[in-house]
Design a protein around this motif. Structure first.
Motif, PDB file in Angstrom:
ATOM      1  N   GLU A 277       0.874  -1.184   0.000  1.00 56.57           N
ATOM      2  CA  GLU A 277       0.000   0.000   0.000  1.00 56.57           C
ATOM      3  C   GLU A 277       0.905   1.226   0.000  1.00 56.57           C
TER       4      GLU A 277
ATOM      5  N   THR B 190       1.165   5.538  -0.194  1.00 56.41           N
ATOM      6  CA  THR B 190       0.638   6.898  -0.191  1.00 56.41           C
ATOM      7  C   THR B 190       1.768   7.810  -0.627  1.00 56.41           C
TER       8      THR B 190
ATOM      9  N   GLU C 296      -3.206   0.564  -3.601  1.00 57.52           N
ATOM     10  CA  GLU C 296      -3.088  -0.675  -2.846  1.00 57.52           C
ATOM     11  C   GLU C 296      -2.059  -1.622  -3.438  1.00 57.52           C
TER      12      GLU C 296
END
Length: 153
Positions: free
Chosen positions: A59, A61, A94
């Motif tokens: 995952e 960000t 993801e």
């Protein structure tokens, strides 16, 4: 810690010429690694410089801190989508998206936070999408610990 003060970080330069691909030329700096599977890093690209063709396994960000980041997604070796992420843009994935990233006309500085519950971070791919190497959290931690030990001496 001021993420915009790039001179305070230890940078690793990634540079490579790959046949049939744009020149690879970017920098990375590890901010933190946790035993729970979290990795925080900064990446920076010079103007129009590219990173390796890859797929995240974790995952991820990202937040563009300076400049702009270009991204192109691929399916079966063909670009299916491309866009520009301007300063301030936050993205979350993801994993499993095959893509290439590169700095805009003024380059880019991007914060990345990755969570790898199985310890696998990313696959570097060749132009046909075959895995060249997989990077794991333990690979990055070994590199981080080695560099930290070197800085202490």
């Amino acid at each position: 810690m001021n993420l915009l003060d790039i001179d305070q970080f230890q940078w690793q330069h990634h540079q490579e010429i790959v046949a049939g691909a744009p020149p690879i030329d970017y920098w990375s700096s590890i901010l933190s690694i946790s035993n729970s599977g979290r990795l925080e890093m900064l990446y920076r690209w010079e103007p129009n410089a590219h990173c390796h063709f890859h797929r995240h396994r974790a995952e991820t960000t990202s937040i563009v801190l300076q400049g702009e980041l270009n991204v192109a997604d691929y399916v079966n070796g063909k670009v299916t989508n491309s866009w520009v992420r301007p300063k301030g843009h936050r993205a979350f994935g993801e994993g499993d998206e095959v893509h290439r990233e590169w700095g805009g006309p003024q380059g880019a500085l991007v914060y990345f936070s990755l969570y790898a519950n199985d310890g696998l971070l990313a696959d570097q791919l060749d132009s046909q999408g075959n895995i060249i190497r997989t990077t794991s959290l333990s690979d990055v931690k070994k590199h981080y610990d080695k560099n930290a030990a070197t800085l202490q001496h």
